[in-house]
Design an enzyme around this catalytic site. Structure first.
Site, PDB file in Angstrom:
ATOM      1  NE  ARG A  12      -3.553   2.798   0.851  1.00 40.67           N
ATOM      2  CZ  ARG A  12      -4.373   3.300   1.754  1.00 40.67           C
ATOM      3  NH1 ARG A  12      -4.056   3.295   3.025  1.00 40.67           N
ATOM      4  NH2 ARG A  12      -5.529   3.843   1.385  1.00 40.67           N
ATOM      5  CB  SER A  13       4.267   1.910   1.048  1.00 39.37           C
ATOM      6  OG  SER A  13       5.310   2.841   0.875  1.00 39.37           O
ATOM      7  N   PRO A  14       3.137   3.941  -1.623  1.00 44.68           N
ATOM      8  CG  PRO A  14       2.443   6.165  -1.755  1.00 44.68           C
ATOM      9  CD  PRO A  14       2.216   4.897  -0.998  1.00 44.68           C
ATOM     10  CB  SER A  16       7.001   0.388  -0.805  1.00 46.21           C
ATOM     11  OG  SER A  16       7.172   0.423   0.597  1.00 46.21           O
ATOM     12  CE1 TYR A  17       5.587   1.291  -9.461  1.00 43.51           C
ATOM     13  CE2 TYR A  17       5.110   3.600  -9.008  1.00 43.51           C
ATOM     14  CZ  TYR A  17       5.337   2.583  -9.910  1.00 43.51           C
ATOM     15  OH  TYR A  17       5.321   2.841 -11.256  1.00 43.51           O
TER      16      TYR A  17
END
Length: 216
Positions: A12-14, A16-17
Site C-alpha cells: 500500500r506504500s507508494p 515502497s513502489y
C-alpha cells in the site's frame, strides 16, 4: 561472496513502489541479494492512524509522491482499486479488506522462494503504475510469471497456509522495529536501517564501504 540486506516493504506504500525497481536494479548490477520482508501497512496495524493524523498529511503525501514519480521518471497513478478499502472523506478503514491480506501473503510466499523483490516490483508496477483493475483477469498472474514464479501455486499457498504466512509477516514487522525503524520502505544492512526511497544512494554508499562489488 556477495552482500545481503533485507527490504521491509508494503503493497500500500507508494514510496515502497518508487524504491522497488531501483533496489532490484542494484541486485542486477552488484553482487547483492536483497530479501523482501513484506509487512502489513499502517491502515491494518493502526486503523485509526489516518483519522488522528494531521489533516494536511494525506494531501501532502499525494503531492509529494506524484512529483517524485515525475522527477524519477517512474509511471505513477492512484491505484484502482486501492489495496486498502478506505473512505477517503472520513479516512476510515473498512473492516472488509479483500486485497491487502491476499497481496501480502502472496508476497511472503514469493519471499519464501527468494523471489520476493522481483514479485513486489512486478506487482507494484501494476498497482501504482496505472493498470486499472489490476486485481482482475490475468494481471497478477502475468506479473508473477515475469517474476519467475507460478501464480496459481502462490495463491493456493496464500490461502491454505495463511496463518503461517501471517506469523512470518508479523515477524517481519518485529524485525523492522528491532532494527530501529517502523516505516517502509526500509532497507536494513548489517543491522543499520535506511528508511525511505531517498536513502537508496546512502545505502549503496554504505554497502560499497563494506566491499560491495559489481556483478561479474
Amino acid at each position: 561472496m556477495g552482500l545481503a540486506a533485507d527490504l521491509f516493504w508494503s503493497f500500500r506504500s507508494p514510496y515502497s513502489y518508487l524504491a522497488t525497481r531501483r533496489y532490484r536494479a542494484l541486485t542486477e548490477a552488484y553482487d547483492l541479494e536483497i530479501a523482501l520482508r513484506p509487512v502489513y501497512p499502517l491502515a491494518i496495524r493502526q486503523p485509526d492512524f489516518f483519522e488522528r493524523n494531521h489533516p494536511n498529511w494525506l494531501r501532502y503525501t499525494v503531492t509529494d509522491v506524484m512529483r517524485l514519480a515525475v522527477y524519477l521518471d517512474i509511471p505513477f497513478a492512484p491505484p484502482r482499486p486501492d489495496p486498502i478499502v478506505q473512505d477517503i472523506a472520513t479516512r476510515r478503514i473498512a473492516k472488509d479488506q479483500p486485497h491487502i491480506f491476499r497481496l501480502t501473503r502472496i508476497g511472503q510466499a514469493a519471499a519464501r522462494r527468494g523471489r520476493g523483490l522481483a514479485f513486489a516490483d512486478e506487482a507494484s508496477r501494476l498497482i501504482w503504475g496505472g493498470t486499472q483493475g489490476w486485481n482482475e483477469g490475468d494481471h497478477l498472474a502475468g506479473a508473477t510469471e515475469r517474476a519467475g514464479l507460478d501464480f496459481a501455486e502462490l495463491e493456493a499457498e496464500a490461502s491454505c497456509d495463511a496463518e503461517a504466512l501471517d506469523t512470518e509477516i508479523a515477524a517481519n514487522q518485529t524485525a523492522l522495529e528491532a532494527a530501529g525503524h517502523w516505516g517502509v520502505p526500509t532497507l536494513v544492512f548489517e543491522g543499520e536501517p535506511f528508511f525511505g526511497q531517498d536513502r537508496i544512494e546512502l545505502a549503496l554508499w554504505r554497502m560499497k564501504q563494506r566491499g560491495l562489488a559489481p556483478r561479474a
